[in-house]
Enzyme design. Structure first.
Site, mmCIF file in Angstrom:
data_model
loop_
_atom_site.group_PDB
_atom_site.id
_atom_site.type_symbol
_atom_site.label_atom_id
_atom_site.label_comp_id
_atom_site.label_asym_id
_atom_site.label_seq_id
_atom_site.Cartn_x
_atom_site.Cartn_y
_atom_site.Cartn_z
ATOM 1 N N GLN A 103 0.764 -1.208 0.077
ATOM 2 C CA GLN A 103 -0.055 0.038 -0.109
ATOM 3 C C GLN A 103 0.784 1.171 0.150
ATOM 4 O O GLN A 103 0.263 2.330 -0.143
ATOM 5 C CB GLN A 103 -0.914 0.097 1.168
ATOM 6 C CG GLN A 103 -2.034 -1.059 1.211
ATOM 7 C CD GLN A 103 -2.746 -1.338 2.487
ATOM 8 O OE1 GLN A 103 -2.778 -2.304 3.214
ATOM 9 N NE2 GLN A 103 -3.155 -0.037 3.085
ATOM 10 N N ARG A 117 -8.103 -0.972 8.580
ATOM 11 C CA ARG A 117 -9.319 -0.347 8.361
ATOM 12 C C ARG A 117 -9.741 0.712 9.065
ATOM 13 O O ARG A 117 -10.776 0.916 9.534
ATOM 14 C CB ARG A 117 -10.590 -1.005 7.666
ATOM 15 C CG ARG A 117 -10.813 -0.582 6.257
ATOM 16 C CD ARG A 117 -11.864 -1.144 5.563
ATOM 17 N NE ARG A 117 -12.734 0.026 4.706
ATOM 18 C CZ ARG A 117 -13.594 -0.650 3.976
ATOM 19 N NH1 ARG A 117 -14.127 -1.760 3.861
ATOM 20 N NH2 ARG A 117 -13.992 0.570 3.234
ATOM 21 N N CYS A 118 -8.713 1.368 9.813
ATOM 22 C CA CYS A 118 -9.089 2.495 10.799
ATOM 23 C C CYS A 118 -7.662 3.298 10.731
ATOM 24 O O CYS A 118 -6.495 2.870 10.758
ATOM 25 C CB CYS A 118 -9.234 1.903 12.166
ATOM 26 S SG CYS A 118 -8.144 1.611 13.009
ATOM 27 N N GLU A 124 -12.918 4.463 5.972
ATOM 28 C CA GLU A 124 -12.818 3.636 7.028
ATOM 29 C C GLU A 124 -13.832 3.874 8.126
ATOM 30 O O GLU A 124 -14.034 3.193 9.079
ATOM 31 C CB GLU A 124 -11.448 3.696 8.021
ATOM 32 C CG GLU A 124 -10.545 2.808 6.891
ATOM 33 C CD GLU A 124 -9.160 3.680 7.177
ATOM 34 O OE1 GLU A 124 -8.961 4.915 7.540
ATOM 35 O OE2 GLU A 124 -8.102 2.948 6.836
#
Ligand code: CDP
Length: 789
Positions: A223, A373-374, A743
């Protein structure tokens, strides 16, 4: 929702244009790491430890080397020759690439087999003989902190315990005093278990070292390709890998969710193998390796205390947390924030006093702590405050909606400086909750619940009014391994008026090829269909920190808009030259400059682009392009209110989500359909840990949940119909008023669901249930309370 400024043909902000990337994905023409085939490519597979803690007595590779096709077995001793057997983690801790003395968790990499084929490599792995001498295992972080617990990181000279860090924020004394003076204080232990991102594509790479050119190309599911290139140069510079000779290419990614930010040992081994052997080496994890060895999140043991006045006004919050990081602190947090942005734990509420502290602890588990995802521990913080709000409402016998309305930071208080230091940019929390309540018909549901209770039926309504905190930078506060967190766009307008825009981020399914093109379309009037977006190749894209923590829109998206505005400035000069007027006499409407008072005299952006290469003013550089490295002045604070309605089966303990209304606010929206997609996916990924997913370990450190047989990922069957809506509160500091959104739903959904289940059982005296709220847990409670059928 605001009407778009551009036509559907241009497709700027606010148009739900279809994703440009989807034709290749739905036709099976995506290009993932495992699709890459290079001439002479070798394959790597990894020998993993069956023990969670053991001395390595001996590694015997002789039988493996006899397996047809096996070329080499790489061990820690091999890597030691190049000083590559240890590597730094993103949190400046150290982590083994391959062990020499001992293994520290089950499924740890022990050796790697290089072979001419994938199956030969796997056969080689079976044939490597490793003799272990088991050591005492520590899986419980509380036991790890007890005096006399075995010290795990014996590699660290002088280390006498398993404590990693202590971090705190806020005023401890003032908070304790305020709690002492509160009319009501509620206390609760809340555990967020270890979970896994479980992306459909596992991790992997193809490392290709070209001995003649001295150039290393790594195709990798990362990523953050630019940061990875720098890390490779820093870690392996001494073996001749110099940054200008390293190219990291992140091709299509099948889901990242934070799990593809860190460097895992497999990458380093594959690179080392390619450099030593001089051939391309492919390593792709299988599902079980992925589930057992990397990409872990959460594992936060929280003790929270919330004080309030009798009327429900919250006065003080105190949170103490033990963070189980496994055997290394390999969390993906910005350097200054060992517990990420956990200090957003005061949530949407106006606290005068708060104090939070987190202690990181080593255990015999794989390194954990990725930002799943935060935005760096926000899920944990939001779960704590949203659960505590309901615990308080129950104690005060107040409706949880009323309690929230009473404590929300009001819209006129923004920008709002929270007691723990953040400056929230904008918000209208009451607006979002009100909208969600209207959509779901809140009063009628409460009535229905009361009637059902009389009949012995269990129905619950749960609210979560969360605040997110996304978009790292600003670079003054945020860096990873010293690299400042900004992001970038390089925009080039070609002579025929089409554009190529390259970004420092990397989409993993979020649709950047579409939304970034829409940003350029909005700013320049060049149709989004004619803007080619590229990311993920360090040889071509400008330097950026990558995509995670919902940072792409707040950072790289902003860079795209600013780069386009720089292009527009130059375009204005060219238009003035073409129209023979002063620049001040020009007005910009989407896609063209025209002369003030004479709109028929105009030049389109396409005409201007052509002139930039064919008829530009004397003395001006030819071409039409710009670069922007955007350092945001602040984070953005998206928010939302979710309401979940559940019914509980008294016979099985199963929780059924009957309705779930999600009202989100991410400021101005680029593509409403993509945002809905982000919310839908996020809600499902939020439901998963709330009801199903968890990774635990037995006393010997054996992973429970290391395959999809045990680790329950939701499918379409378990997923309810999500009802989504929006409010729009633009960010005042973002160039086009947007906030991140990727998110929000994973952060907001778990407490809404947990609150609904507790609400369904609250009249039985239930105050809290740790997630995942499995049928077994609920059934046990029903049984205990004499309510099971
Ligand atoms: O960093 P990441 O792409 O995961 O997160 P994001 O910036 O929240 O964006 C997720 C997706 O939603 C991207 O395609 C964004 O362009 C899109 N988005 C949008 O259309 N409008 C917003 N206000 C925020 C995000």
């Amino acid at each position: 929702m605001a009407t778009p400024r551009t036509s559907p043909e241009v497709g700027g902000m606010g148009h739900s244009i279809k994703r440009k990337e989807d034709p290749r994905f739905i036709r099976g023409k995506g290009n993932y790491v495992d699709d890459i085939q290079l001439p002479g490519m070798l394959h790597m597979d990894i020998v993993r430890s069956p023990f969670a803690h053991a001395k390595i007595v001996k590694i015997d590779s002789s039988k493996a080397l006899q397996v047809p096709g096996v070329l080499a077995v790489i061990t820690g001793e091999t890597l030691k020759q190049y000083n590559l057997h240890w590597m730094p983690t993103l949190m400046s801790d150290t982590q083994m690439v391959l062990p020499i003395e001992k293994v520290m968790y089950q499924a740890q990499e022990v050796a790697a087999v290089i072979a001419t084929g994938r199956y030969a490599a796997a056969d080689g792995v079976e044939a490597v003989e490793v003799e272990y001498d088991p050591l005492p295992v520590v899986v419980d972080p509380f036991k790890a902190m007890e005096p006399g617990a075995p010290v795990l990181r014996t590699d660290k000279e002088g280390k006498k315990d398993n404590h990693i860090f202590h971090w705190e924020v806020g005023d401890r004394q003032a908070t304790e005093k305020a709690l002492g003076g509160a009319d009501v204080v509620v206390e609760q232990n809340i555990y967020l278990p270890r979970i896994h991102v479980a992306s459909i594509e596992t991790c992997g790479c193809v490392a290709d070292f070209d001995r003649v050119r001295g150039k290393l190309t790594v195709y990798m599911t990362t990523q953050a390709p630019h940061a990875i290139r720098t890390v490779i140069a820093l870690v392996a510079g001494h073996v001749g890998l110099s940054e200008e000779k390293i190219r990291v290419v992140s091709p299509d990614i099948g889901g990242g969710f934070g799990g593809k930010v860190p460097v895992y040992p497999g990458y380093v081994i594959a690179i080392a193998a390619s450099v030593v052997i001089g051939k391309p080496v492919k390593w792709v994890e299988d599902r079980m390796e992925n589930l057992q060895a990397d990409s872990f999140a959460r594992d936060y043991h929280i003790r929270a205390k919330l004080g309030a006045k009798k009327d429900g006004t919250m006065t003080a919050l105190q949170i103490k947390t033990i963070a189980d990081h496994g055997y290394a602190d390999a969390a993906a947090n910005p350097s200054k924030f060992p517990a990420g942005l956990f200090s957003v734990c005061t949530g949407s509420y106006g606290f005068a006093h708060a104090f939070a502290e987190v202690d990181g602890v080593y255990t015999n588990k794989p390194p954990g702590g990725i930002a799943y995802r935060c935005s760096f521990r926000v899920t944990e913080a939001v779960h704590a405050i949203e659960r505590m709000t309901d615990v308080l409402a129950q104690e005060l016998k107040m409706d949880p909606a009323d309690l929230r309305f009473k404590n929300f930071i009001p819209p006129e208080k923004f920008p709002y400086k929270s007691v723990l230091g953040w400056e929230y940019d904008s918000g209208n929390y009451a607006g979002a909750l009100k909208k969600a309540m209207d959509i779901i018909g809140y009063p009628a549901l409460r009535k229905e619940q009361a009637e059902k209770r009389k009949k012995g039926e269990f129905m619950g309504i749960g609210i979560s009014s969360f605040t997110e905190i996304v978009g790292a930078g600003p670079s003054k506060d945020f860096d990873i391994l010293g690299i400042k967190m900004f992001d970038s766009c390089e925009l080039r307008i070609h002579p025929t008026g089409k554009a190529t825009a390259r970004f420092g981020t990397k989409s993993q399914g979020q649709g950047h090829e579409t939304t970034y093109a829409q940003i350029i379309a909005e700013e320049l009037g060049i149709p989004a269909s004619q803007v080619e977006v590229e990311e993920g190749d360090t040889d071509t894209a400008p330097y950026g920190l990558g995509t995670y923590a919902s940072r792409s829109t707040p950072t790289a998206g902003a860079a795209g808009a600013i780069a386009a505005r720089k292009v527009r400035e130059k375009a204005k000069k060219i238009a003035a030259h073409l129209l023979e007027v002063a620049e001040d006499d020009l007005v910009w409407e989407v896609g063209k400059f025209s002369v003030k008072g004479a709109p028929q005299k105009s030049k389109t952006i396409q005409e201007i682009a052509f002139a930039a290469y064919t008829n530009h003013p004397q003395g001006m550089e030819a071409g039409l392009e710009a670069v922007d490295y955007y350092d945001p002045p602040n984070l953005t604070f998206p928010f939302g209110s979710y309401i979940c309605v559940v019914d509980i089966d008294r016979g099985t303990g199963e929780v059924k989500i009957r309705r779930f209304v999600a009202v989100d606010d991410c400021g101005n929206i680029i593509n409403p359909m993509i945002v809905d997609g982000q919310i839908h996916g996020g809600l499902t990924m939020g439901m998963a840990p709330a009801l199903m997913e968890e990774i635990t370990y037995d006393e010997s450190g054996n992973i429970q949940g290391g395959s999809f047989m045990d680790y329950l990922v939701p499918t379409a069957m378990e997923t309810p119909k999500w009802e989504t809506d929006k409010t729009v509160t633009p960010s005042p500091h973002h160039p086009f008023g947007a906030k991140g959104v990727g998110e929000s739903a994973t952060v907001g959904a778990p407490p809404a669901i947990a609150n609904a289940v507790v609400d369904a059982l609250s009249h039985l005296g239930v105050k809290h249930i740790d997630i995942p709220i499995t049928p077994e847990k609920v059934w046990k409670i029903l049984k205990e309370k004499g309510a099971a059928e």
